[in-house]
Design a protein around this motif. Structure first.
Motif, PDB file in Angstrom:
ATOM      1  N   ILE A 195       4.523  32.521  18.173  1.00 40.28           N
ATOM      2  CA  ILE A 195       4.324  31.754  19.391  1.00 40.28           C
ATOM      3  C   ILE A 195       5.584  31.884  20.249  1.00 40.28           C
ATOM      4  O   ILE A 195       6.642  32.305  19.774  1.00 40.28           O
ATOM      5  CB  ILE A 195       3.994  30.280  19.088  1.00 40.28           C
ATOM      6  N   LYS A 197       5.635  43.011  14.718  1.00 40.34           N
ATOM      7  CA  LYS A 197       5.143  42.164  13.633  1.00 40.34           C
ATOM      8  C   LYS A 197       3.644  41.927  13.776  1.00 40.34           C
ATOM      9  O   LYS A 197       2.914  41.898  12.789  1.00 40.34           O
ATOM     10  CB  LYS A 197       5.885  40.824  13.611  1.00 40.34           C
ATOM     11  N   ALA A 198       3.198  41.752  15.015  1.00 43.07           N
ATOM     12  CA  ALA A 198       1.774  41.522  15.257  1.00 43.07           C
ATOM     13  C   ALA A 198       0.951  42.763  14.922  1.00 43.07           C
ATOM     14  O   ALA A 198      -0.114  42.667  14.314  1.00 43.07           O
ATOM     15  CB  ALA A 198       1.544  41.110  16.707  1.00 43.07           C
ATOM     16  N   ALA A 223       8.440  40.928  18.009  1.00 44.37           N
ATOM     17  CA  ALA A 223       7.228  40.133  17.827  1.00 44.37           C
ATOM     18  C   ALA A 223       5.983  41.014  17.940  1.00 44.37           C
ATOM     19  O   ALA A 223       5.017  40.853  17.178  1.00 44.37           O
ATOM     20  CB  ALA A 223       7.171  39.007  18.858  1.00 44.37           C
ATOM     21  N   ARG A 224       6.008  41.955  18.872  1.00 41.86           N
ATOM     22  CA  ARG A 224       4.895  42.894  19.045  1.00 41.86           C
ATOM     23  C   ARG A 224       4.699  43.725  17.788  1.00 41.86           C
ATOM     24  O   ARG A 224       3.589  43.891  17.299  1.00 41.86           O
ATOM     25  CB  ARG A 224       5.178  43.814  20.229  1.00 41.86           C
ATOM     26  N   ASP A 236       0.276  41.952  11.110  1.00 42.13           N
ATOM     27  CA  ASP A 236      -0.709  40.956  11.516  1.00 42.13           C
ATOM     28  C   ASP A 236      -0.109  39.550  11.524  1.00 42.13           C
ATOM     29  O   ASP A 236      -0.716  38.578  11.104  1.00 42.13           O
ATOM     30  CB  ASP A 236      -1.937  41.007  10.606  1.00 42.13           C
ATOM     31  N   TYR A 237       1.128  39.453  11.979  1.00 44.45           N
ATOM     32  CA  TYR A 237       1.851  38.184  12.057  1.00 44.45           C
ATOM     33  C   TYR A 237       1.957  37.784  13.516  1.00 44.45           C
ATOM     34  O   TYR A 237       2.518  38.525  14.322  1.00 44.45           O
ATOM     35  CB  TYR A 237       3.241  38.339  11.438  1.00 44.45           C
ATOM     36  N   LYS A 238       1.403  36.650  13.855  1.00 43.86           N
ATOM     37  CA  LYS A 238       1.414  36.189  15.243  1.00 43.86           C
ATOM     38  C   LYS A 238       2.546  35.192  15.454  1.00 43.86           C
ATOM     39  O   LYS A 238       2.695  34.248  14.690  1.00 43.86           O
ATOM     40  CB  LYS A 238       0.090  35.525  15.603  1.00 43.86           C
TER      41      LYS A 238
END
Length: 79
Positions: A31, A22-23, A19-20, A27-29
């Protein structure tokens, strides 16, 4: 096979790392619910390949470790 108490934290770390990345790179957040879903999905796939066996471990032990998961299966309405 490793104990479930060793696998779950590793899967959580792995999914948080993904997830990190991707962020940072896309730039994909994500949840928390998405990360949790991915961890459960990985556990499911592992269970298809290797059956989980509880040896010398009770639900109370897992609760104390913070690893108690509760699953409910709903039946289809048409059944």
């Amino acid at each position: 096979m490793a104990e479930l108490t060793q696998i779950v934290p590793l899967l959580i770390y792995w999914e948080l790392w993904k997830a990190r990345n991707k962020a940072i790179f896309y730039d994909y957040k994500m949840i928390v619910g998405q990360v949790f879903h991915h961890v459960l999905e990985l556990l499911h796939f592992i269970s298809l390949a290797h059956l989980f066996v509880l040896e010398n471990c009770s639900g109370k032990d897992l609760q104390q470790l913070g690893l108690w998961l509760s699953f409910t299966v709903s039946k289809p309405k048409n059944a």
